[in-house]
Design an enzyme around this catalytic site. Structure first.
Site, PDB file in Angstrom:
ATOM      1  CG  ASP A 130      -2.140  -1.043   1.083  1.00  0.00           C
ATOM      2  OD1 ASP A 130      -2.058  -1.849   0.145  1.00  0.00           O
ATOM      3  OD2 ASP A 130      -2.836  -1.014   1.992  1.00  0.00           O
ATOM      4  CD  GLN A 277      -4.333  -4.883  -6.510  1.00  0.00           C
ATOM      5  OE1 GLN A 277      -4.121  -3.744  -6.427  1.00  0.00           O
ATOM      6  NE2 GLN A 277      -5.209  -5.578  -5.854  1.00  0.00           N
TER       7      GLN A 277
HETATM    8  O1  F6P Z   1      -2.202  -3.746   3.910  1.00  0.00           O
HETATM    9  C1  F6P Z   1      -1.808  -4.476   2.700  1.00  0.00           C
HETATM   10  C2  F6P Z   1      -3.230  -5.006   2.260  1.00  0.00           C
HETATM   11  O2  F6P Z   1      -2.838  -5.534   0.833  1.00  0.00           O
HETATM   12  C3  F6P Z   1      -4.291  -3.972   2.151  1.00  0.00           C
HETATM   13  O3  F6P Z   1      -4.461  -3.459   1.046  1.00  0.00           O
HETATM   14  C4  F6P Z   1      -5.424  -4.960   2.130  1.00  0.00           C
HETATM   15  O4  F6P Z   1      -6.653  -4.518   2.653  1.00  0.00           O
HETATM   16  C5  F6P Z   1      -5.041  -6.046   2.912  1.00  0.00           C
HETATM   17  O5  F6P Z   1      -3.528  -5.981   2.864  1.00  0.00           O
HETATM   18  C6  F6P Z   1      -5.641  -7.530   2.760  1.00  0.00           C
HETATM   19  O6  F6P Z   1      -4.829  -8.455   3.220  1.00  0.00           O
HETATM   20  P1  F6P Z   1      -5.586  -9.923   3.540  1.00  0.00           P
HETATM   21  O7  F6P Z   1      -6.302 -10.344   2.413  1.00  0.00           O
HETATM   22  O8  F6P Z   1      -4.280 -10.697   3.562  1.00  0.00           O
HETATM   23  O9  F6P Z   1      -6.240  -9.861   4.905  1.00  0.00           O
END
Ligand code: F6P
Length: 345
Positions: A130, A277
């Protein structure tokens, strides 16, 4: 200064491309300085459970281009349960770790900051796709994510144009819209919506209509998952929180797509890029940044500079107090967003 004989390294929070280059660099540089490297599995969870693995030249061989983390990761928060914190401290003592290199984002480095204040010798390495950590210009993983999102936008462009459709691409970005802004600029998005600016659905729809009026019967809308509507609109979000109190995001693209179709009458399709991503091989930029961060982290350990975090400032890797990285989030530079806006519509 007491000599460091053993150091621990862990990766916490969401994974991201570039973690393995950091682990490799830490291990290679530490071994060069005769320091034993203990890999801690699955973030803070591994320290609570005492789940570790010795890292040697063989274990980090070939991992530079690999996405994810060979150590595994978790969102375990040791400050959530006092018994976990006690176990974590026991493990640190039992393994005789002279220093710890936690690689992570706001949550993992937040824990590192608290541990550092309690006397644990830590040097943090900032990571997040991010790019919203303060005190560093960039975090590794971001460049890879932007490139993946840009490629997706390019692909959406050709099909949008053929079918005369509106394409909504939902990208990651919980608190900050860096990925949306940068991928949107690079991919030539017609509208970019980010958490920093509430979405005005009327404005978005009139922009799309204006494009149609000038003969552009397709549009690409990039929206960050953390963006929110100015006006009331229904967004489905899971209520389950992780141990750091974050909700699972996702769904803004669908809500937006429905509203656009309803209000403009143009066929609108939604693509959620999600974890695509975050997976896969890091770009050259992220491999180099991860490598430089890892080397610098060990050098700070050797110099006895604890309670610090490595950071990219300009083209230099420097040390900053770890709490500077997590104190406030680095939101999108409005100068950059305003530049992107010149191309809206
Ligand atoms: O903080 C990085 C990030 O990719 C955010 O953009 C996203 O909300 C989150 O991690 C999602 O993470 P996970 O799906 O692993 O809980």
């Amino acid at each position: 200064m007491t000599a460091v004989r053993q150091l621990g390294v862990l990766t916490g929070g969401g994974d991201c491309p570039g973690l393995n280059p950091v682990i490799r660099a830490v291990t290679r540089r530490a071994i060069q300085a005769d320091i034993k490297v203990v890999g801690i599995r699955n973030g803070w969870k591994g320290l609570i459970l005492g789940d570790t693995v010795l890292l040697d030249l063989q274990s980090v061989s070939g991992i530079l281009p690999k996405g994810g983390t060979i150590l595994g990761t978790s969102r375990t928060n040791p400050y959530k349960r006092p018994e976990d914190l006690a176990k974590l401290k026991d493990t640190l003592k039992r393994l005789a770790l002279d220093a710890l290199i936690p690689i992570g984002g706001e949550d993992t480095l937040g824990v590192a900051t608290r541990l550092s204040k309690e006397g644990v010798k830590v040097v943090g390495v900032p990571k997040t796709i991010d790019n919203d950590l303060s005190a560093t210009d960039y975090t590794f993983g971001f460049d890879t994510a932007v490139n993946i999102a840009m490629e997706a936008i390019d692909r959406l462009h050709t099909t949008a144009e053929s079918h005369h459709r509106i394409m909504v691409a939902e990208v990651m970005g919980r608190h900050a819209g860096w990925i949306a802004t940068c991928a949107g600029i690079a991919g030539g998005a017609d509208v970019i919506l980010i958490p920093e600016q509430p979405i005005d659905i009327n404005e978005v729809c009139s922009l799309i209509k204006r494009r149609h009026a000038r003969g552009k019967d397709f549009s690409i809308i990039v929206v960050a998952e953390g963006a929110q509507f100015k006006q009331d609109a229904h967004v489905t979000r899971e209520e389950k929180l992780d141990e750091f109190g974050h909700v699972r995001l996702g769904g803004i693209g669908d809500s937006l797509g429905k509203l656009i179709e309803e209000r403009t009458g143009y066929e609108t399709r939604v693509t959620v890029l999600g974890h695509i991503q975050r997976g896969g091989s890091p770009t050259a930029f992220d491999r180099i940044l991860g490598t430089r961060f890892g080397i610098k982290a060990v050098e700070l350990v050797l110099e006895g500079q604890f309670g610090q975090m490595v950071s990219l400032q300009g083209n230099k890797i420097v040390a900053v107090p770890i709490e500077q990285g997590t104190g406030t989030l680095k939101t999108v530079d409005m100068g950059l967003y305003n530049l992107a806006k010149i191309f809206f519509g």
